[in-house]
Enzyme design. Structure first.
Site, PDB file in Angstrom:
ATOM      1  N   ARG A  72      27.283  43.998-125.846  1.00 22.57           N
ATOM      2  CA  ARG A  72      26.601  42.965-125.136  1.00 22.57           C
ATOM      3  C   ARG A  72      26.758  43.120-123.601  1.00 22.57           C
ATOM      4  O   ARG A  72      27.774  43.299-123.089  1.00 22.57           O
ATOM      5  CB  ARG A  72      27.242  41.584-125.335  1.00 22.57           C
ATOM      6  CG  ARG A  72      26.686  40.337-124.787  1.00 22.57           C
ATOM      7  CD  ARG A  72      27.271  39.209-125.392  1.00 22.57           C
ATOM      8  NE  ARG A  72      26.913  37.746-124.761  1.00 22.57           N
ATOM      9  CZ  ARG A  72      27.446  37.100-124.330  1.00 22.57           C
ATOM     10  NH1 ARG A  72      28.949  37.410-123.764  1.00 22.57           N
ATOM     11  NH2 ARG A  72      27.143  36.069-124.097  1.00 22.57           N
ATOM     12  N   GLU A  74      31.341  35.947-128.514  1.00 23.00           N
ATOM     13  CA  GLU A  74      32.525  36.141-127.613  1.00 23.00           C
ATOM     14  C   GLU A  74      34.026  35.900-128.425  1.00 23.00           C
ATOM     15  O   GLU A  74      33.893  34.623-128.930  1.00 23.00           O
ATOM     16  CB  GLU A  74      32.690  35.570-126.226  1.00 23.00           C
ATOM     17  CG  GLU A  74      31.775  36.450-125.179  1.00 23.00           C
ATOM     18  CD  GLU A  74      31.821  35.546-123.981  1.00 23.00           C
ATOM     19  OE1 GLU A  74      32.868  34.966-123.736  1.00 23.00           O
ATOM     20  OE2 GLU A  74      30.916  35.698-122.966  1.00 23.00           O
ATOM     21  N   TYR A 131      37.395  30.816-128.607  1.00 17.13           N
ATOM     22  CA  TYR A 131      38.571  30.759-127.757  1.00 17.13           C
ATOM     23  C   TYR A 131      39.527  29.587-128.113  1.00 17.13           C
ATOM     24  O   TYR A 131      39.596  29.523-129.168  1.00 17.13           O
ATOM     25  CB  TYR A 131      38.461  30.578-126.303  1.00 17.13           C
ATOM     26  CG  TYR A 131      37.630  32.033-125.849  1.00 17.13           C
ATOM     27  CD1 TYR A 131      38.323  33.087-125.386  1.00 17.13           C
ATOM     28  CD2 TYR A 131      36.260  31.959-125.492  1.00 17.13           C
ATOM     29  CE1 TYR A 131      37.413  34.566-124.802  1.00 17.13           C
ATOM     30  CE2 TYR A 131      35.583  32.885-125.139  1.00 17.13           C
ATOM     31  CZ  TYR A 131      36.235  34.425-124.851  1.00 17.13           C
ATOM     32  OH  TYR A 131      35.490  35.206-124.427  1.00 17.13           O
ATOM     33  N   HIS A 139      31.007  31.012-129.174  1.00 16.29           N
ATOM     34  CA  HIS A 139      31.980  31.742-128.415  1.00 16.29           C
ATOM     35  C   HIS A 139      33.561  30.957-128.962  1.00 16.29           C
ATOM     36  O   HIS A 139      33.475  29.930-128.884  1.00 16.29           O
ATOM     37  CB  HIS A 139      32.015  31.608-126.977  1.00 16.29           C
ATOM     38  CG  HIS A 139      30.770  32.304-126.544  1.00 16.29           C
ATOM     39  ND1 HIS A 139      30.550  32.442-124.804  1.00 16.29           N
ATOM     40  CD2 HIS A 139      29.966  32.952-127.030  1.00 16.29           C
ATOM     41  CE1 HIS A 139      29.466  33.234-124.815  1.00 16.29           C
ATOM     42  NE2 HIS A 139      29.150  33.619-126.044  1.00 16.29           N
ATOM     43  N   ASN A 145      24.370  33.128-120.720  1.00 13.93           N
ATOM     44  CA  ASN A 145      25.461  32.826-121.168  1.00 13.93           C
ATOM     45  C   ASN A 145      26.100  31.618-120.977  1.00 13.93           C
ATOM     46  O   ASN A 145      25.942  30.945-119.896  1.00 13.93           O
ATOM     47  CB  ASN A 145      26.463  33.820-120.572  1.00 13.93           C
ATOM     48  CG  ASN A 145      28.061  33.621-120.654  1.00 13.93           C
ATOM     49  OD1 ASN A 145      28.172  34.034-121.843  1.00 13.93           O
ATOM     50  ND2 ASN A 145      28.847  33.284-119.827  1.00 13.93           N
ATOM     51  N   GLU A 146      26.879  31.051-121.985  1.00 12.69           N
ATOM     52  CA  GLU A 146      27.431  29.448-121.891  1.00 12.69           C
ATOM     53  C   GLU A 146      26.920  28.517-121.070  1.00 12.69           C
ATOM     54  O   GLU A 146      27.318  28.275-119.928  1.00 12.69           O
ATOM     55  CB  GLU A 146      28.972  29.887-121.634  1.00 12.69           C
ATOM     56  CG  GLU A 146      29.681  30.699-122.408  1.00 12.69           C
ATOM     57  CD  GLU A 146      31.125  31.035-122.173  1.00 12.69           C
ATOM     58  OE1 GLU A 146      31.276  30.468-120.812  1.00 12.69           O
ATOM     59  OE2 GLU A 146      31.816  31.874-122.736  1.00 12.69           O
ATOM     60  N   TRP A 181      35.364  40.028-126.377  1.00 15.38           N
ATOM     61  CA  TRP A 181      35.341  39.936-124.916  1.00 15.38           C
ATOM     62  C   TRP A 181      36.542  40.588-124.331  1.00 15.38           C
ATOM     63  O   TRP A 181      37.682  39.960-124.884  1.00 15.38           O
ATOM     64  CB  TRP A 181      35.067  38.375-124.362  1.00 15.38           C
ATOM     65  CG  TRP A 181      34.984  38.741-122.816  1.00 15.38           C
ATOM     66  CD1 TRP A 181      36.051  38.469-122.042  1.00 15.38           C
ATOM     67  CD2 TRP A 181      33.735  38.630-121.915  1.00 15.38           C
ATOM     68  NE1 TRP A 181      35.589  38.573-120.571  1.00 15.38           N
ATOM     69  CE2 TRP A 181      34.242  38.604-120.580  1.00 15.38           C
ATOM     70  CE3 TRP A 181      32.421  38.751-122.250  1.00 15.38           C
ATOM     71  CZ2 TRP A 181      33.443  38.522-119.651  1.00 15.38           C
ATOM     72  CZ3 TRP A 181      31.548  38.791-121.109  1.00 15.38           C
ATOM     73  CH2 TRP A 181      32.185  38.688-119.657  1.00 15.38           C
TER      74      TRP A 181
END
Length: 465
Positions: free
Chosen positions: A78, A251, A224, A222, A155-156, A280
């Site tokens: 990516r 991610e 986290y 993503h 992105n995001e 990531w």
């Protein structure tokens, strides 16, 4: 009696057999396609991403990274690009070179525009519509590369504010790309810094998918700190699988400042269920999240603990990646699928600022509160801070924290809060999901700032509402 098919009839039968065998629409033969919740390459072979992100736009000289990422077993990369709105634009010539590097190393290229990161909450972030303008401006580099390139629109694309229009904005972006001649598989990120704690992407995914005239869109979550338990991971990904909508973990890390993601479950569940993942990131992180570097200083012989985990660990890249058949021509799908120092001035410290999932049943109330300011990391010219807010003896519905810097510090980026200032005086107010606290309950927010040689922590006050 034998019946002899005509040449044309035999050819037609061959095409139909391939289409039904792989369940993919015939229109997608020029490139990747989506069918029944799965991603297929141009040969009709299921493709499951196993790769990492590479911050090309901030480190354009690190062209050897493509070969190094491939050498460690990845089948995709990516690539971080910039539209020119927040960081220097990667023009068509540069993007064409990136694609050639991917192809030379037999990697599938997932290209993303980073300038959208945290729109509505992060200063300078651009809309998805503006990201589409960028993609159309470099269309010449993309055309003819549908077999090798997936377009990750932005992105995001929202922080923790103003994300209610995500579905409409994303659907419109997809339709505009299609109208502009982009026929590649499209990848879309969730809001809330990519973590979709509000379930906005999850609950609107079918609407967005159906808005694509080609039905060739993949969703990217993503993971986290919001995804720190196995139950949260399996529930989120499992709902997409049940709905037969394509999902990838676009991610994730092995730790993060907003909590400790459960990378073991992310990787094992993805492998068991034929879900792609992209970790990531390769190298070059800063601002306190250097631990997300997989290798030190872009050196593939210096794997970090995170790099060892994602490349060489259980359900990791080396063990599970399969090269796209458009390169090898014969690789079958996996048998298990399915049953730092501060960064350069142009680079953000991390792609995923911390976020916290909202309480499931916020209590009512109106009491007092206290706040505590902590400097969690510092480097030459900058720092990262966290402020915890704790309700008093009764519940509160909202809070405001104030402080005044004495040493000329400034705040540049923040999360889980809204911050304004008048000179050195700063005011931080809760966002929609973390204002209501039960008696004695706590929440926190954080930010990045600039500072000189002196960076004294200021006194803070908290007022409840």
């Amino acid at each position: 009696m034998k019946k002899i098919l005509s040449v044309a009839g035999a050819a037609l039968l061959t095409v139909l057999t391939a289409v039904f065998a792989f369940g993919q629409p015939a229109h997608a033969a020029a490139g990747f396609s989506v069918s029944n919740g799965k991603l297929y390459d141009a040969n009709g072979t299921e493709f499951i991403m196993r790769g990492v992100s590479h911050a090309h736009t901030w480190y354009p000289q690190q062209t050897s990274s493509f070969a190094n990422i491939k050498a460690l077993g990845a089948n995709s990369v990516r690539v971080v690009l910039a539209s020119g709105d927040r960081w220097t634009k990667n023009d068509a010539a540069d993007v064409a070179n990136v694609i050639s590097l991917c192809k030379a190393n037999k990697l599938i290229c997932v290209l993303e525009v980073h300038d959208t990161t945290g729109y509505g909450e992060q200063s300078g972030a651009i809309t998805l519509d503006k990201a589409v303008t960028y993609w159309l401006s470099i269309a010449s580099a993309l055309q003819g590369q549908e077999k090798y390139v997936i377009v990750n629109i932005g992105n995001e694309p929202y922080g923790n504010q103003g994300y209610g229009t995500w579905a409409t904005d994303t659907a419109n972006a997809i339709k505009r790309l299609r109208a502009g001649g982009i026929t590649h598989t499209i990848m879309v990120d969730g809001p809330n810094w990519g973590q979709d704690w509000s379930f906005t992407m999850r609950d609107n995914a079918s609407t967005v998918f159906n808005a694509d005239p080609q039905k060739n869109t993949v969703f990217s979550i993503h993971m986290y700190g919001v995804f720190d338990t196995a139950a949260e991971i399996t529930d989120y990904l499992g709902r997409f699988r049940t709905a037969k909508l394509p999902i990838v973990v676009g991610e994730f890390g092995n730790m993060h400042s907003d909590g400790d993601p459960d990378e073991d479950t992310i990787m094992s569940y993805s492998q068991a269920n034929g879900i792609g993942y992209l970790g990531w990131s390769w190298s070059g992180n800063g601002g306190g999240v250097e631990y997300l570097d997989m290798v030190t200083n872009f050196n593939p012989s210096q794997l970090s603990s995170w790099g060892q985990r994602i490349f060489n660990g259980a359900n990791g890249i080396k063990q599970t990646a399969r090269e796209a058949s458009v390169y090898s021509g014969s690789t079958p799908p996996p048998t298990t699928a399915p049953p730092t120092t501060a960064p350069p001035t142009t680079a953000p410290p991390t792609t995923a600022p911390p976020t916290t999932a909202p309480p499931t049943s916020p209590p009512p109330g109106n009491g007092g509160c206290t706040a505590r300011y902590t400097i969690t990391n510092s480097w030459q010219g900058g720092f990262q801070a966290e402020v915890s807010v704790t309700a008093g003896s009764s519940a509160i519905n909202g809070w405001t924290v104030r402080w005044t810097y004495a040493n000329g510090q400034t705040v540049s980026q923040f999360w889980s809060v809204t911050i304004t200032n008048s000179g050195s005086a700063y005011t931080a107010r809760n966002v929609d999901y973390n204002g209501r606290l039960g008696a004695g309950a706590s929440t926190s927010f954080g930010f990045l700032g600039s500072a000189g040689s002196t960076n004294t922590a200021p006194a803070v006050t908290c007022t409840a509402s």
